[in-house]
Design a protein around this motif. Structure first.
Motif, PDB file in Angstrom:
ATOM      1  N   ARG A 336       0.822  -1.219   0.000  1.00  0.00           N
ATOM      2  CA  ARG A 336       0.000   0.000   0.000  1.00  0.00           C
ATOM      3  C   ARG A 336       0.847   1.256   0.000  1.00  0.00           C
ATOM      4  NH1 ARG A 336      -2.765   1.304   3.969  1.00  0.00           N
ATOM      5  NH2 ARG A 336      -2.075  -0.185   5.535  1.00  0.00           N
ATOM      6  N   ASP A 448      -6.715   2.363   3.481  1.00  0.00           N
ATOM      7  CA  ASP A 448      -7.084   0.942   3.467  1.00  0.00           C
ATOM      8  C   ASP A 448      -8.600   0.802   3.611  1.00  0.00           C
ATOM      9  OD1 ASP A 448      -7.025  -1.783   3.378  1.00  0.00           O
ATOM     10  OD2 ASP A 448      -5.858  -2.069   5.211  1.00  0.00           O
ATOM     11  N   ARG A 451     -10.380  -2.621   4.585  1.00  0.00           N
ATOM     12  CA  ARG A 451     -10.252  -3.019   5.990  1.00  0.00           C
ATOM     13  C   ARG A 451     -11.105  -2.124   6.895  1.00  0.00           C
ATOM     14  NH1 ARG A 451      -6.117  -6.013   8.083  1.00  0.00           N
ATOM     15  NH2 ARG A 451      -4.871  -5.587   6.222  1.00  0.00           N
ATOM     16  N   ALA A 471       1.240  -4.775   4.676  1.00  0.00           N
ATOM     17  CA  ALA A 471       0.905  -3.405   4.301  1.00  0.00           C
ATOM     18  C   ALA A 471       2.038  -2.711   3.581  1.00  0.00           C
ATOM     19  CB  ALA A 471       0.514  -2.605   5.524  1.00  0.00           C
TER      20      ALA A 471
END
Length: 471
Positions: A336, A448, A451, A471
């Protein structure tokens, strides 16, 4: 540092070749769009729907071939997908008008959906966990190489033999499909999951076909009807036959996809919907340029076939280099984080690309190289990013459906870009679409969103395997 074996390299190379051919076949329509439009008497907006056609069938291709990949193995799904898009490319070359070309593009889209799903899942599962960002990114670079080759072939083939010859060349991947069937072994993760009985809560593989069309008779009938509604809605929307019913058809399409996702993901539905929205926006920022750049260069800047090929080479080479770089950076700094930083850099180049005049090809090529390296090269991490939210037994189905529903952004993008231009220069509409949607994707990935939405609205974790979703 993960230790790679000869088998890892062979797995990547075989899948990479398939994706190279996929990229070659898929971008052909963007190269010859002006020639096809002239032959068939189409407006720019109507011609752009031929690009969209391959996207509106992808969601079902991802569903069906993802199910084959989870149930029978990644390799059979890869082979079938290559056969589908090769036949689709041949059919494009034989088309005699808009509707026959549209149907051929639908077939090609089915194959491309399966190729992305099966190849990405196969490579990710075949490589060591610590090198999977690299595997994902190197695989996607094959698509960019295919587009570069298509651009160079266009320079020589179309002026001499016409646009149909380009599509006839797209039938070549059938040979590759036969070779892959003989030479590949199944992915280790899939074999391990089958060996230990990792087949979902009901004791068998949970794929979309089983969940939607086999588990219960009443559910099967309802899902079959919903599938028909979604297919008809998309057809009407992207063939300019929606009339005043666009909001209704969009609503029916979204409702159908939410219904399908909820049955598959169950308590993790918020996560899956957020992933689909993220991918949709990612296609919406990238495909105005991917689909309409050749048309913009020829129509607005007056470039000939050779100059267009040169610009596509710079753009494609930037894409390839970006895929390679983000793979290593993703393994080093996290998926990410790498994604967000790369997109932030890319927005610097978007507006200057479309501000240059046709007499500055060197600067235009350099800017396209930089923009595509940062904005399109980062797509190499998308399979790894999405696949990490699904367990092995459901990964091909989850990745395939999520990605290919989200890819409808690629269907919207060229039509929207051409419509916003309104017969004027494509440059401003392409620039602002790309710039604005890139910012949206940056935010969705930075926070994110899958999530966070899962924690807010659902139960259970958003990501099942820590080794896949670093991540």
């Amino acid at each position: 540092m993960a230790k790679l074996t000869r088998r890892d390299g062979k797995a990547l190379f075989a899948a990479w070749l398939g994706y190279l051919m996929d990229g070659f076949d898929f971008v052909l329509i963007t190269l010859v769009l002006t020639e096809v439009a002239a032959d068939f008497g189409l407006s720019t907006v109507t011609a752009a729907t031929l690009v969209s056609a391959a996207f509106i069938s992808r969601w079902f291709g991802g569903l069906a071939l993802g199910a084959i990949g989870d149930r029978y193995g990644r390799k059979p799904a890869m082979v079938l997908s290559i056969l589908l898009y090769s036949v689709g490319s041949l059919a494009c070359g034989l088309s005699w008008g808009y509707w026959s070309m549209f149907a051929a593009r639908l077939l090609l889209g089915l194959g491309m959906a399966g190729e992305y799903t099966a190849s990405a899942t196969y490579v990710i599962e075949s490589w060591p966990a610590r090198a999977r960002n690299r595997a994902s990114a190197l695989l996607i670079s094959g698509y960019a190489v295919g587009s570069i080759i298509a651009g160079q072939v266009y320079r020589f083939v179309v002026p001499a033999w016409g646009w149909r010859a380009m599509f006839f060349l797209g039938f070549v991947p059938v040979v590759l499909a036969l070779w892959m069937r003989r030479g590949l072994r199944e992915s280790e993760d899939w074999q391990r999951a089958r060996a230990v009985g990792d087949t979902g809560r009901r004791g068998r593989t949970r794929d979309f076909v089983s969940v939607l069309y086999r588990e219960r008779a009443r559910r099967t009938a309802g899902n079959a009807a919903a599938t028909g509604v979604v297919a008809v809605s998309l057809f009407l929307l992207f063939t300019e036959r929606a009339g005043g019913f666009v909001p209704v058809l969009v609503g029916l399409t979204v409702a159908g996809f939410v219904l399908f996702a909820a049955q598959f993901a169950r308590e993790r539905t918020p996560m899956m919907l957020a992933l689909m929205a993220t991918v949709f926006c990612a296609f919406l920022y990238s495909w105005p340029i991917q689909a309409l750049l050749p048309t913009y260069l020829k129509r607005d800047l007056g470039f000939d076939a050779g100059a267009v090929s040169d610009m596509l080479f710079f753009a494609g080479f930037g894409n390839v280099l970006g895929c390679v770089l983000v793979g290593f950076l993703g393994d080093r700094f996290g998926t990410r984080r790498t994604y967000v930083v790369s997109l932030c850099v890319s927005v610097v180049f978007v507006l200057p690309v479309f501000a240059l005049e046709g007499g500055q090809p060197v600067w235009l090529g350099a800017l396209l190289f930089c923009q595509q390296m940062c904005a399109q090269g980062i797509s190499g991490l998308l399979p790894k990013l999405i696949g990490g939210y699904f367990p092995t037994a459901e990964r091909a189905a989850g990745l395939g459906f999520t990605y290919n529903v989200g890819s409808l952004g690629g269907a919207v993008a060229p039509v929207l870009g051409a419509a916003l231009a309104g017969g004027r220069s494509l440059g401003p509409s392409l620039a602002w679409l790309t710039f604005g949607l890139t910012l949206v994707v940056i935010v969705l990935i930075a926070v994110d969103a899958p999530r966070r939405l899962q924690r807010l609205l659902g139960r259970g974790a958003a990501a099942p395997e820590a080794d896949v979703t670093q991540a």
